[in-house]
Design an enzyme around this catalytic site. Structure first.
Site: not given
Ligand code: GLU
Length: 465
Positions: A240-241
C-alpha cells in the site's frame, strides 16, 4: 478453444502495481496461446470512476507495451444488457423481486450480528407473492441461490476451494434504481466476450462462488479461474501507499524502463527455475499458470533496481538517450549531445535508473563555470599543489587518453604524490562529483578548453583559504 483473457480495472485511482501485474499475466497468457487479450473498463461506479483514472490506465498499459485487442469495452455502456439478464432470470423463476424495506434489512443485519454471523438477507421475498408487494417500494432483483449443497471453485492457482451454499445469501443483481451490481455485470460481460480464463487478484476469490451460481442460473459455461496472490511489502503487509510508490506512473517517473518493470512484475509471483532476467519474447514463450506461486510475493525495490540497471546497459545508446531525454532539464544542443554520446557507455555502467543517469550525465551537459556543492568546494579549497600541477600539465598536454594518463601519472610521481592525490581533486574540479567515468575519459569528452576552464574556476577556491 482459443484463449480469451481480459484485464478489467475499475477506474477509481491510478494503475496500481498489483493491477499492472494482473494485466501482464493476462496479456502473457493470451499471447502465449495466440489468443485474445481484452481491456474492459469497469466504470459502473459512477461516483468514483474518473476520466483521469481511465487515462492513467491507458497510459500505464501503453507504457508497459501491453496492447489489447479490439476496442476498449466500457462496462457502463452495457448496463441494459446486464439488466436484461436479471429480468430473464426473474421470468425463469431463478430470481425474484424483493421489496424488503430499509428497516427490514436493518433488522436482518442486527439479527445476524446477534448470532455473530456475517450480515445476510433472510430470503424474505423468495417465495412471497409479488402481488402482496407494498406500495411505493421500488424492488431489487435477487438471485435465488440454492440453499442445499456446496459451490466449488477449481482454481488454477488456489486449487479446489468449496463453500457451503447455506453460507451464501440471495444476492442483489439489480438495484432498486435499475442499475446492475458488479456481480451481475462481470458475469454477463465475461460471458458475452467469450472469456475463457479469468486471471485476477485473490481478493476476488470469494466473489467467484457467487459468480459461479450466476453462471449456473443463466445456463452459461463459466470460464476457468486463476486467482493470484496479492503483492506484499517487505514487512509482509499488503502493498500500500505506506510502502512508497505503488502506482505504475510513479515508477515511470522514477526512471525505470518498461522492460525492467515488466520483467520485475513477471517475477512477482511467477517463476521459471532460477531465471531472473526474462525478456519479453522469452516470457511469452514460457508463461503458464502452473508456475504462479500460491504465496504472496514481496515487493523488493533492490531487485527492481538491479533489473533496471541490466536493461539500461542492454539498451543501444541511441534508444537510451531517447529514454533519458524526459529526465534532462532541456533539449540537448550539438555539444551536449556529442559529450553525452561519448559519456553514455561509461555512465550507463553505473546508473540504476534514468534519474541516476540524468544526474550523472549532468556534468557533461553544463558549461564552465560549474556550480560546486559545499562538499566539492571544501575539497577544492584543500586541493593544494597537485591540482595546480595538473592544470599546468593540461595546458600543453597532447589531448589523447593515453598521453593524458601517462603525463598525469608522471606529474604525480614528480610531485612525490600518489596518483589519487591528483585524480581526486581533478575529478571534483571537472565534474563537481565524487564519482564519474574514468578521469582520462572525462578530460577527453570535455576537451581541452572546457577542462581548463573548469580547473581554473576550481583553483579559485584555493585562494579563499
Ligand atoms: N474491476 C475489478 C477490480 O478492479 C476486477 C474485476 C475482475 O477482474 O473480475 O478489482
Amino acid at each position: 478453444m482459443p484463449v480469451v483473457t481480459r484485464f478489467a480495472p475499475s477506474p477509481t485511482g491510478s494503475l496500481h502495481l498489483g493491477s499492472a501485474r494482473t494485466a501482464l499475466f493476462n496479456w502473457l497468457f493470451a499471447r502465449h496461446h495466440q489468443g485474445t487479450f481484452l481491456l474492459r473498463i469497469e466504470d459502473t461506479d459512477r461516483e468514483r470512476s474518473t476520466e483521469e483514472s481511465i487515462q492513467a490506465i491507458f497510459k500505464g498499459l501503453q507504457w508497459l507495451g501491453l496492447d489489447w485487442d479490439g476496442e476498449v469495452i466500457f462496462q457502463f455502456s452495457r448496463a441494459n444488457l446486464h439488466a436484461a439478464a436479471a429480468r430473464r432470470l426473474v421470468e425463469e423463476g431463478k430470481a425474484y423481486y424483493c421489496y424488503a424495506t430499509p428497516e427490514e434489512l436493518e433488522s436482518m443485519r442486527a439479527e445476524a450480528k446477534k448470532k455473530a454471523q456475517p450480515p445476510r438477507y433472510n430470503g424474505l421475498w423468495r417465495d412471497r407473492d409479488p402481488a402482496s408487494a407494498p406500495a411505493g417500494v421500488s424492488p431489487v432483483i435477487r438471485l435465488k441461490v440454492p440453499q442445499q449443497g456446496a459451490t466449488q471453485v477449481l482454481d488454477l492457482v488456489q486449487g479446489s476451494v468449496t463453500v457451503n451454499n447455506a453460507q451464501l445469501d440471495d444476492m442483489v443483481l439489480l438495484r432498486s434504481d435499475g442499475t446492475p451490481t458488479y456481480m451481475l455485470s462481470v458475469v454477463v460481460d465475461d460471458h458475452d466476450a467469450g472469456i475463457t480464463h479469468v486471471i485476477r487478484g485473490d481478493d476476488h476469490l470469494t466473489n467467484t462462488f457467487r459468480q459461479l451460481q450466476l453462471y449456473n442460473a443463466l445456463g452459461w459455461t463459466a470460464p476457468r479461474f486463476a486467482h493470484i496472490p496479492l503483492i506484499h511489502g517487505a514487512d509482509g503487509a499488503k502493498l500500500s501507499k505506506r510502502h512508497g510508490a505503488v502506482d505504475i506512473g510513479s515508477y515511470r517517473d522514477l526512471g525505470y524502463l518498461p522492460e525492467a518493470m515488466n520483467n520485475y512484475l513477471l517475477r512477482l509471483g511467477w517463476g521459471h527455475g532460477d531465471d531472473e532476467i526474462i525478456p519479453r519474447d522469452q516470457a511469452i514463450a514460457w508463461f503458464d499458470i502452473d508456475h504462479v506461486g500460491q504465496a504472496p510475493a514481496r515487493f523488493d525495490r533492490a531487485r527492481l533496481d538491479h533489473l533496471n540497471a541490466h536493461y539500461m546497459r542492454l539498451l543501444p545508446d541511441d534508444a537510451l538517450c531517447e529514454q533519458l531525454a524526459a529526465f534532462l532539464p532541456s533539449a540537448l544542443d550539438a555539444t551536449q549531445r556529442r559529450r553525452l554520446d561519448r559519456a553514455l557507455p561509461s555512465l550507463k555502467q553505473r546508473a540504476k535508473t534514468l534519474v541516476d543517469l540524468a544526474e550523472n550525465a549532468s556534468p557533461f551537459l553544463q558549461d564552465a563555470p560549474l556550480s560546486y556543492s559545499q562538499e566539492a568546494q571544501e575539497v577544492l579549497r584543500l586541493s593544494g599543489a597537485p591540482l595546480e600541477q595538473a592544470f599546468a600539465f593540461l595546458e600543453t598536454a597532447e589531448w589523447a587518453p593515453e598521453a593524458l594518463e601517462a603525463g598525469l601519472r608522471q606529474v604525480a610521481e614528480q610531485g612525490g604524490e600518489a596518483f589519487g592525490k591528483i585524480a581526486s581533486p581533478l575529478r571534483w574540479a571537472l565534474t563537481g562529483c565524487r564519482v564519474s567515468p574514468g578521469i582520462f575519459e572525462v578530460l577527453e569528452i570535455l576537451g581541452r578548453a572546457e577542462s581548463l576552464q573548469r580547473v581554473r574556476t576550481a583553483l579559485a577556491f584555493q585562494e579563499r583559504k
